[in-house]
Each structure stands twice: as structure tokens, then as C-alpha cells.
Write an enzyme that holds these catalytic residues in place. Sequence first.
Site, short mmCIF file in Angstrom:
data_model
loop_
_atom_site.label_atom_id
_atom_site.label_comp_id
_atom_site.label_asym_id
_atom_site.label_seq_id
_atom_site.Cartn_x
_atom_site.Cartn_y
_atom_site.Cartn_z
CG ASN A 9 -1.75 1.22 1.37
OD1 ASN A 9 -1.81 2.03 0.43
ND2 ASN A 9 -2.39 1.39 2.50
CE LYS A 11 0.01 3.12 4.70
NZ LYS A 11 0.18 3.17 6.15
CG HIS A 94 -5.42 1.94 5.31
ND1 HIS A 94 -4.92 2.88 6.18
CD2 HIS A 94 -4.44 1.01 5.17
CE1 HIS A 94 -3.69 2.54 6.53
NE2 HIS A 94 -3.38 1.42 5.93
CD GLU A 96 -2.59 5.47 6.76
OE1 GLU A 96 -2.60 5.53 5.52
OE2 GLU A 96 -1.71 4.84 7.39
CD GLU A 166 -3.19 -2.45 7.29
OE1 GLU A 166 -2.12 -2.69 6.74
OE2 GLU A 166 -3.82 -1.41 7.10
N GLY A 172 3.07 2.12 10.74
CA GLY A 172 4.02 3.20 10.57
C GLY A 172 4.77 3.55 11.85
CB SER A 212 5.77 -2.09 11.81
OG SER A 212 5.39 -0.75 12.07
P1 13P Z 1 3.47 0.15 7.61
O1 13P Z 1 3.92 -1.13 6.98
O2 13P Z 1 4.22 1.35 7.11
O3 13P Z 1 3.38 0.05 9.08
O4 13P Z 1 1.95 0.40 7.08
C1 13P Z 1 1.05 -0.63 7.15
C2 13P Z 1 -0.16 -0.22 6.39
O5 13P Z 1 -0.85 0.71 6.78
C3 13P Z 1 -0.47 -0.94 5.16
O6 13P Z 1 -1.75 -0.62 4.71
#
Ligand code: 13P
Length: 249
Positions: A9, A11, A94, A96, A166, A172, A212
Amino acid sequence: MRSKIVAGNWKMNKTYNEMEILLAELSAKVPDTEAEIMVAPTFVNLPRAFKMLESSVIEPIAQNMHFAESGAYTGEVSADMLLGIGIETVILGHSERRSVFGETDEILAKKTIAALEKNLRVVFCFGEELEDRKSGNHFNIVDNQLKDGLFNLRPEVWSNIVLAYEPVWAIGTGETASPEQAQEMHAFIRKTISNEYDDNIAENVSILYGGSVKPGNATEIFSKPDVDGGLIGGASLNTDDFIAIIKAI
Ligand code: 13P
């Protein structure tokens, strides 16, 4: 038999030119694998990604879509628009989108139905916040997210759903769920689906872990029996890291 999947992803990262470089590198280095490999560039780069990946095993997928067919929704993208450029899979829910853009379980249920009606495959994301984990409420939260987002769906459409657990506290942050925590939640998710639908649906849905995942922890996380792959953020922006994670599956 459920698929193994590694999805990147991206983003709001990678300009047009940066994406071309990353995709060219990934296409050249992607190993032979039975797993499905996906990447989700930003909307504006999707047509180019689709062209570049035409003869690649890597599937370009979308990060989001709106539930409406068309109309006065400035800045939004419809299922038909994705299908029109050859996209067959979309990420929905997601964290976010939930926390930064206010998408509720109700909105996500509508989006999921809209996508599935158009025969798009849905990578449906969910997961608890840190406070929920600390207070021991994480199973409840996930249960509700599944119930409110997905459990109104007809059994037939579940073959077009991929789940991505997640935990928000691991996204992140560099702090990942332990392989045991991931396994424990994935087993809970499968049991919840089995109770609501049946064993067949529960056993055949792929459940990805996201938060992560890095080359250094991917093998251990992916080795857990109910973890069918990963949804990768930061590490999917780097060719060598993403390739190493694909190799780990
Ligand atoms: P990270 O791998 O950067 O923690 O992000 C995970 C994520 O949000 C994938 O959609």
C-alpha cells in the site's frame, strides 16, 4: 484453498516518475512465487501502473473508492472508473481512511457492497487502536468492525473478499504485533466468520497482517497458520525490502 498475498500500500507516496522507477525495479526482481503480489499506487498513477504491469505477475490495485455510481462527489472515484482502466481490486477501510477521513463502518459497508456488486475484489482493512489493545477490548472492536462492515453480505460474495488485520498502533510506528498476537487475532477472526457464516467461508478467506512488516520480521509473521500474507506500507516503497518480504512468503 486460500491464496497467499503480499500487497504494497503505497499511500500518498511516489510521483509519476518515482513510481515508474519503482515498478520497473519490482517487475525485474519479483521472484517466482505462488503468492499473489499487488501494489496500490495513488489514483493518478494507476493507468500507467496498469500499462507497465500488463505482462507482470504484479497486480495494480486501488487504495479506495466511493460507493456511489457517479454524480456530485467532488474528488471521488467510482467503481466503474476503476474498472474502466482495468483495475480489479480495491482496498477499503484502511485505518487512515477511518481516522483521517472519517469513514465509518456504515460508509464502509456501503462501499464494500458497491465494489462487490461491480465484481471488484475487496481488501477490507480493520484493526484496533492502542487504547483498545491496552484495555483488552481489541477482540470486541474487531468483532464489531467485521459485523458492521461485512456481516450483512451474502455468503456468495465472500470469495471476492480479502481481509487485512492492521492494528492501528503498529502502522508506521515500527512497533509490530508479535507473531503470536497476529496469530491469536487471525484465529479469532476466522472463528468469528465461521460462527456467522460457515467453516468453508472462514477457511477460504485470506487474512493478511499489516503494521510495520519488514524484511526482518516477515518470515516469522508469515509462518503463523492463520496469517496468509501481508499488507505492507513503508517497506513496500523500497524495492529490496519489498522483494525480501515477497521472498519471505
Ligand atoms: P506500515 O507497513 O508502514 O506500518 O503500514 C502498514 C499499512 O498501513 C499498510 O496498509
